[in-house]
Design an enzyme around this catalytic site. Sequence first.
Site, short mmCIF file in Angstrom:
data_model
loop_
_atom_site.label_atom_id
_atom_site.label_comp_id
_atom_site.label_asym_id
_atom_site.label_seq_id
_atom_site.Cartn_x
_atom_site.Cartn_y
_atom_site.Cartn_z
N ARG A 36 0.82 -1.20 0.00
CA ARG A 36 0.00 0.00 0.00
C ARG A 36 0.87 1.26 0.00
O ARG A 36 1.90 1.30 0.67
CB ARG A 36 -0.85 -0.02 1.27
CG ARG A 36 -2.19 0.60 1.13
CD ARG A 36 -2.92 0.45 2.44
NE ARG A 36 -3.67 -0.79 2.55
CZ ARG A 36 -4.84 -1.00 1.97
NH1 ARG A 36 -5.39 -0.08 1.21
NH2 ARG A 36 -5.48 -2.14 2.13
N THR A 92 -1.95 -15.54 -2.88
CA THR A 92 -3.19 -14.85 -2.52
C THR A 92 -4.40 -15.73 -2.83
O THR A 92 -4.45 -16.35 -3.90
CB THR A 92 -3.29 -13.53 -3.31
OG1 THR A 92 -2.17 -12.73 -2.96
CG2 THR A 92 -4.57 -12.77 -2.99
N THR A 93 -5.36 -15.77 -1.91
CA THR A 93 -6.54 -16.59 -2.12
C THR A 93 -7.77 -15.71 -2.35
O THR A 93 -7.69 -14.49 -2.26
CB THR A 93 -6.77 -17.52 -0.91
OG1 THR A 93 -6.90 -16.71 0.27
CG2 THR A 93 -5.63 -18.49 -0.74
N ASN A 117 -2.17 -23.14 -1.11
CA ASN A 117 -1.39 -23.46 0.08
C ASN A 117 -0.02 -23.96 -0.36
O ASN A 117 0.07 -24.91 -1.13
CB ASN A 117 -2.12 -24.53 0.90
CG ASN A 117 -1.58 -24.62 2.30
OD1 ASN A 117 -0.39 -24.82 2.50
ND2 ASN A 117 -2.45 -24.44 3.28
N HIS A 149 -9.33 -20.26 10.85
CA HIS A 149 -8.27 -19.27 10.62
C HIS A 149 -8.42 -18.10 11.58
O HIS A 149 -9.49 -17.89 12.15
CB HIS A 149 -8.31 -18.74 9.18
CG HIS A 149 -7.72 -19.70 8.19
ND1 HIS A 149 -8.47 -20.69 7.59
CD2 HIS A 149 -6.46 -19.83 7.69
CE1 HIS A 149 -7.69 -21.38 6.77
NE2 HIS A 149 -6.46 -20.89 6.82
N HIS A 150 -7.36 -17.32 11.66
CA HIS A 150 -7.31 -16.12 12.50
C HIS A 150 -8.41 -15.11 12.13
O HIS A 150 -8.98 -15.15 11.05
CB HIS A 150 -5.92 -15.46 12.35
CG HIS A 150 -5.55 -15.22 10.91
ND1 HIS A 150 -5.88 -14.07 10.26
CD2 HIS A 150 -4.92 -16.00 9.99
CE1 HIS A 150 -5.45 -14.13 9.01
NE2 HIS A 150 -4.87 -15.30 8.82
N LYS A 153 -8.58 -12.96 8.62
CA LYS A 153 -8.73 -13.54 7.27
C LYS A 153 -9.99 -12.99 6.61
O LYS A 153 -11.05 -12.93 7.24
CB LYS A 153 -8.77 -15.07 7.35
CG LYS A 153 -8.82 -15.72 5.98
CD LYS A 153 -8.42 -17.17 6.01
CE LYS A 153 -8.54 -17.80 4.63
NZ LYS A 153 -7.59 -17.20 3.67
N GLY A 159 -8.98 -20.76 0.60
CA GLY A 159 -8.56 -21.32 -0.70
C GLY A 159 -8.12 -22.77 -0.53
O GLY A 159 -8.35 -23.61 -1.42
N1 NAP Z 1 -1.01 -19.91 -0.40
C1 NAP Z 1 -0.63 -19.98 0.88
O1 NAP Z 1 0.13 -20.88 1.30
C2 NAP Z 1 -1.13 -18.91 1.84
C3 NAP Z 1 -0.72 -18.91 3.18
C4 NAP Z 1 -1.12 -17.85 3.99
C5 NAP Z 1 -1.91 -16.82 3.47
N2 NAP Z 1 -2.30 -16.89 2.16
C6 NAP Z 1 -3.06 -15.80 1.52
O2 NAP Z 1 -2.14 -14.76 1.26
C7 NAP Z 1 -2.84 -13.50 1.29
C8 NAP Z 1 -2.13 -12.57 2.27
O3 NAP Z 1 -2.22 -13.12 3.58
P1 NAP Z 1 -1.64 -12.35 4.85
O4 NAP Z 1 -2.05 -13.13 6.04
O5 NAP Z 1 -0.19 -12.03 4.61
O6 NAP Z 1 -2.53 -11.01 4.74
P2 NAP Z 1 -2.15 -9.53 5.21
O7 NAP Z 1 -1.35 -9.57 6.46
O8 NAP Z 1 -3.44 -8.76 5.19
O9 NAP Z 1 -1.18 -9.03 4.05
C9 NAP Z 1 -1.64 -8.56 2.81
C10 NAP Z 1 -0.86 -7.30 2.47
O10 NAP Z 1 -1.39 -6.76 1.25
C11 NAP Z 1 -1.85 -5.42 1.50
N3 NAP Z 1 -3.09 -5.14 0.79
C12 NAP Z 1 -4.21 -5.86 0.83
N4 NAP Z 1 -5.15 -5.28 0.04
C13 NAP Z 1 -4.59 -4.19 -0.49
C14 NAP Z 1 -5.05 -3.19 -1.39
N5 NAP Z 1 -6.27 -3.27 -1.93
N6 NAP Z 1 -4.23 -2.19 -1.72
C15 NAP Z 1 -3.00 -2.14 -1.19
N7 NAP Z 1 -2.49 -3.06 -0.34
C16 NAP Z 1 -3.29 -4.08 0.01
C17 NAP Z 1 -2.13 -5.36 2.98
O11 NAP Z 1 -2.07 -4.01 3.39
P3 NAP Z 1 -3.02 -3.54 4.62
O12 NAP Z 1 -2.58 -4.33 5.82
O13 NAP Z 1 -2.75 -2.09 4.70
O14 NAP Z 1 -4.41 -3.87 4.21
C18 NAP Z 1 -1.02 -6.22 3.55
O15 NAP Z 1 0.18 -5.50 3.70
C19 NAP Z 1 -4.29 -13.85 1.66
O16 NAP Z 1 -5.04 -13.95 0.47
C20 NAP Z 1 -4.17 -15.20 2.34
O17 NAP Z 1 -5.36 -15.96 2.27
C21 NAP Z 1 -1.92 -17.91 1.36
#
Ligand code: NAP
Length: 261
Positions: A36, A92-93, A117, A149-150, A153, A159
């Site tokens: 962001r 991202t999911t 995942n 999940h926490h 989420k 996903g």
């Molecule tokens: N595939 C896998 O193994 C796995 C594992 C864990 C998580 N995930 C997925 O990965 C993604 C991120 O998870 P996370 O726990 O790291 O989430 P998070 O802590 O919310 O991190 C996402 C980051 O992206 C930013 N962001 C989100 N929407 C935005 C927007 N519209 N414009 C600008 N910045 C934006 C957030 O900023 P802000 O905090 O300012 O909103 C934050 O810094 C989720 O979709 C989650 O389900 C996948």
Amino acid sequence: MATRILLSGGTGRMGVALAGLITAADDLELVGLLDREGSTGPGGEAVEVPERAGPLLDRTDVVIDFSAPGFLARLLDAQAERLDGRALLVGTTGLGPDVVERLEAAQGRCAVLVAANFSVGVNVLLSLVEQAGRLLRAEQYDVEIVEAHHRHKVDAPSGTALALGHAVAAGRARQLDEVRRDGRSGHTGARPEGEIGFHALRGGGVVGEHHVVFLGGSDRIELTHVAADRALFAEGALLAARWMVGRAPGRYTMAEILGLG
Ligand SMILES: NC(=O)c1ccc[n+]([C@@H]2O[C@H](COP(=O)([O-])OP(=O)(O)OC[C@H]3O[C@@H](n4cnc5c(N)ncnc54)[C@H](OP(=O)(O)O)[C@@H]3O)[C@@H](O)[C@H]2O)c1
């Protein structure tokens, strides 16, 4: 030469976990963080937005995205050409059809891996669940998928839960969309044969839990994965990143990388 990684969603929970592991690894280099406007990394690092990420991408081998669907869409729109010849890993999911379409276009120009995942354990579980879906027939076993999940989420079912549902459905030669049921409430009637039910718990700091339950007339089989630390997903993503460097444009899977067939 070290593999150069750009983190999209770099200041989020997964971004921070990845940045720590990348910085500690001799064979990896952290090129930068996208997130962001106005945000900073956990150690005060500068953050760039997708629209101005060109110079960072020029120095990148692999982009790893753990952000949000809208943010990933911005990156794909702003930097489609700059992704040429690089690798893009998406964790991202909750991706909608609009983002899926953009990723399909991107795989013509770069190596793309989308995984709900990245943990090795869940990818093995996907393979076991497909086998169980095939062997425990729909006439005899009902399937319910319960995930936790926490509290932060933003999408449900997770996903990973959906990927597990697709695996059960594939084992039964069905499409998930034909048999998916999200939660139950009210006078639902009897459970239709073959239905796959999804239930999402949200709260506290739960990193991620998935239970695939096969309920028979006289027994129950449960296949469960419990993640204790997000480093698990970050380590899996970096294993995939190392494998993806220099791959031809196209779509790749975790199953392929892990030799799960
Ligand atoms: N595939 C896998 O193994 C796995 C594992 C864990 C998580 N995930 C997925 O990965 C993604 C991120 O998870 P996370 O726990 O790291 O989430 P998070 O802590 O919310 O991190 C996402 C980051 O992206 C930013 N962001 C989100 N929407 C935005 C927007 N519209 N414009 C600008 N910045 C934006 C957030 O900023 P802000 O905090 O300012 O909103 C934050 O810094 C989720 O979709 C989650 O389900 C996948």
